[in-house]
Write a protein that holds these residues in place. Structure first.
Motif, PDB file in Angstrom:
ATOM      1  N   GLU A  14       4.441  26.447 -46.039  1.00  0.00           N
ATOM      2  CA  GLU A  14       3.321  27.373 -46.141  1.00  0.00           C
ATOM      3  C   GLU A  14       3.623  28.631 -45.337  1.00  0.00           C
ATOM      4  OE1 GLU A  14      -0.535  25.733 -45.155  1.00  0.00           O
ATOM      5  OE2 GLU A  14       0.088  23.756 -45.826  1.00  0.00           O
ATOM      6  N   CYS A  15       3.177  29.759 -45.860  1.00  0.00           N
ATOM      7  CA  CYS A  15       3.363  31.019 -45.162  1.00  0.00           C
ATOM      8  C   CYS A  15       2.173  31.928 -45.435  1.00  0.00           C
ATOM      9  CB  CYS A  15       4.654  31.697 -45.642  1.00  0.00           C
ATOM     10  SG  CYS A  15       5.067  33.177 -44.722  1.00  0.00           S
ATOM     11  N   LYS A  16       1.768  32.642 -44.408  1.00  0.00           N
ATOM     12  CA  LYS A  16       0.728  33.655 -44.558  1.00  0.00           C
ATOM     13  C   LYS A  16       1.295  34.934 -43.961  1.00  0.00           C
ATOM     14  CE  LYS A  16      -4.042  34.851 -43.456  1.00  0.00           C
ATOM     15  NZ  LYS A  16      -5.270  34.445 -42.768  1.00  0.00           N
ATOM     16  N   TYR A  17       1.257  35.995 -44.763  1.00  0.00           N
ATOM     17  CA  TYR A  17       1.753  37.271 -44.280  1.00  0.00           C
ATOM     18  C   TYR A  17       0.888  38.391 -44.848  1.00  0.00           C
ATOM     19  CZ  TYR A  17       3.987  37.803 -48.862  1.00  0.00           C
ATOM     20  OH  TYR A  17       4.223  37.898 -50.216  1.00  0.00           O
ATOM     21  N   THR A  18       0.933  39.525 -44.167  1.00  0.00           N
ATOM     22  CA  THR A  18       0.131  40.672 -44.570  1.00  0.00           C
ATOM     23  C   THR A  18       1.050  41.850 -44.848  1.00  0.00           C
ATOM     24  OG1 THR A  18      -1.708  39.896 -43.204  1.00  0.00           O
ATOM     25  CG2 THR A  18      -1.748  42.210 -43.865  1.00  0.00           C
ATOM     26  N   PHE A  29      11.257  32.745 -47.348  1.00  0.00           N
ATOM     27  CA  PHE A  29      10.594  32.973 -46.063  1.00  0.00           C
ATOM     28  C   PHE A  29      11.455  32.723 -44.824  1.00  0.00           C
ATOM     29  CE2 PHE A  29       7.129  32.094 -49.065  1.00  0.00           C
ATOM     30  CZ  PHE A  29       6.525  33.338 -49.014  1.00  0.00           C
ATOM     31  N   LEU A  30      12.569  32.044 -44.964  1.00  0.00           N
ATOM     32  CA  LEU A  30      13.417  31.816 -43.794  1.00  0.00           C
ATOM     33  C   LEU A  30      14.676  32.672 -43.823  1.00  0.00           C
ATOM     34  CD1 LEU A  30      13.153  27.924 -43.445  1.00  0.00           C
ATOM     35  CD2 LEU A  30      11.774  29.689 -42.324  1.00  0.00           C
ATOM     36  N   ASP A  31      15.187  32.960 -45.015  1.00  0.00           N
ATOM     37  CA  ASP A  31      16.464  33.669 -45.121  1.00  0.00           C
ATOM     38  C   ASP A  31      16.407  34.877 -46.053  1.00  0.00           C
ATOM     39  OD1 ASP A  31      19.176  33.884 -44.327  1.00  0.00           O
ATOM     40  OD2 ASP A  31      19.825  32.956 -46.201  1.00  0.00           O
ATOM     41  N   ALA A  32      15.218  35.332 -46.380  1.00  0.00           N
ATOM     42  CA  ALA A  32      15.075  36.444 -47.325  1.00  0.00           C
ATOM     43  C   ALA A  32      15.807  37.696 -46.851  1.00  0.00           C
ATOM     44  CB  ALA A  32      13.599  36.756 -47.563  1.00  0.00           C
ATOM     45  N   HIS A  33      15.818  37.926 -45.545  1.00  0.00           N
ATOM     46  CA  HIS A  33      16.471  39.129 -45.018  1.00  0.00           C
ATOM     47  C   HIS A  33      17.973  39.145 -45.308  1.00  0.00           C
ATOM     48  CE1 HIS A  33      16.638  36.100 -41.861  1.00  0.00           C
ATOM     49  NE2 HIS A  33      17.656  36.749 -41.337  1.00  0.00           N
ATOM     50  N   ASN A  34      18.577  37.985 -45.465  1.00  0.00           N
ATOM     51  CA  ASN A  34      19.991  37.900 -45.833  1.00  0.00           C
ATOM     52  C   ASN A  34      20.182  37.765 -47.343  1.00  0.00           C
ATOM     53  OD1 ASN A  34      21.114  37.887 -43.148  1.00  0.00           O
ATOM     54  ND2 ASN A  34      20.342  35.805 -42.945  1.00  0.00           N
ATOM     55  N   LEU A  50       4.313  38.902 -40.455  1.00  0.00           N
ATOM     56  CA  LEU A  50       4.204  37.453 -40.599  1.00  0.00           C
ATOM     57  C   LEU A  50       3.040  36.965 -39.743  1.00  0.00           C
ATOM     58  CD1 LEU A  50       5.326  34.784 -41.667  1.00  0.00           C
ATOM     59  CD2 LEU A  50       6.790  34.713 -39.650  1.00  0.00           C
ATOM     60  N   ASP A  51       2.042  36.377 -40.393  1.00  0.00           N
ATOM     61  CA  ASP A  51       0.875  35.869 -39.670  1.00  0.00           C
ATOM     62  C   ASP A  51       1.085  34.420 -39.240  1.00  0.00           C
ATOM     63  OD1 ASP A  51      -0.518  38.336 -40.033  1.00  0.00           O
ATOM     64  OD2 ASP A  51      -0.942  37.730 -42.077  1.00  0.00           O
ATOM     65  N   SER A  52       1.634  33.607 -40.125  1.00  0.00           N
ATOM     66  CA  SER A  52       1.953  32.217 -39.773  1.00  0.00           C
ATOM     67  C   SER A  52       2.975  31.676 -40.770  1.00  0.00           C
ATOM     68  CB  SER A  52       0.698  31.336 -39.774  1.00  0.00           C
ATOM     69  OG  SER A  52       0.131  31.277 -41.064  1.00  0.00           O
ATOM     70  N   LYS A  53       3.772  30.741 -40.274  1.00  0.00           N
ATOM     71  CA  LYS A  53       4.794  30.121 -41.115  1.00  0.00           C
ATOM     72  C   LYS A  53       4.913  28.657 -40.700  1.00  0.00           C
ATOM     73  CE  LYS A  53       8.856  31.878 -40.500  1.00  0.00           C
ATOM     74  NZ  LYS A  53      10.066  32.726 -40.582  1.00  0.00           N
ATOM     75  N   ASP A  54       4.753  27.753 -41.653  1.00  0.00           N
ATOM     76  CA  ASP A  54       4.856  26.314 -41.403  1.00  0.00           C
ATOM     77  C   ASP A  54       5.968  25.766 -42.287  1.00  0.00           C
ATOM     78  OD1 ASP A  54       4.612  23.554 -41.292  1.00  0.00           O
ATOM     79  OD2 ASP A  54       2.416  23.562 -41.418  1.00  0.00           O
ATOM     80  N   LYS A  55       7.175  25.690 -41.708  1.00  0.00           N
ATOM     81  CA  LYS A  55       8.330  25.261 -42.511  1.00  0.00           C
ATOM     82  C   LYS A  55       8.310  23.778 -42.839  1.00  0.00           C
ATOM     83  CE  LYS A  55      11.286  25.448 -38.462  1.00  0.00           C
ATOM     84  NZ  LYS A  55      12.444  26.068 -37.870  1.00  0.00           N
TER      85      LYS A  55
END
Length: 160
Positions: free
Chosen positions: A81-85, A24-29, A72-77
């Motif tokens: 926790e992460c909520k995405y649609t 959730f923080l570095d998936a794009h890389n 990305l709806d919410s992200k609590d590092k």
């Protein structure tokens, strides 16, 4: 228009902060780097990774899915926790409108983690979803999760 909900709990030998960081923080890389056979690239369509950002995963040519678009709806590092649609995917066709996902990593005995997920599939108007088709898609998602888990086990210094 009945939604279908799946709740899953998966055990993992990797610490919660490492799994959360990778997914959730570095998936794009990370994803295109460790899965070039499946993922062409991950790009931000809008935003910078914070709430409201839209990210598109582009898969390699010839696979069953070409792209997947997440909001990305919410992200609590701090609490992992992460909520995405999932707001778009060429595999949705005329059946699925969107999928809401909630993911939480908790510490497990021995330094690993427990991943709890809830996925709510929202069909398009007038459509009845086929649970077997959804299960096949979820198995592909679990494959990505396991690939990342294995990578982190083999590379304990990453996100340590």
């Amino acid at each position: 228009m009945a939604c279908i909900t799946f709740d899953e709990t998966l055990a993992c030998p990797v610490a919660p902060h490492r799994m959360f960081h990778a997914l959730f923080l570095d998936a794009h890389n990370l994803m295109p780097k460790i899965m070039p056979h499946a993922i062409k690239n991950v790009e931000f369509v809008s935003g910078d990774g914070g709430s409201g950002s839209v990210q598109q995963v582009n898969f390699v040519d010839g696979g069953p899915v070409k792209y997947l678009k997440n909001r990305l709806d919410s992200k609590d590092k701090d609490n992992f926790e992460c909520k995405y649609t999932v707001i778009g995917c060429d595999a949705f066709g005329d059946k699925v409108d969107h999928i809401v996902n909630e993911v939480k990593f908790e510490a497990a005995p021995g330094g690993g983690s427990i991943c709890k997920t809830k996925s709510i599939y929202h069909p398009k108007a007038g459509v009845v979803l086929d649970e077997e088709e959804i299960k096949a898609g979820k198995e592909r998602s679990q494959g990505v999760y396991k690939f990342v888990e294995n990578y982190l086990v083999e590379n304990p210094h990453v996100y340590a």
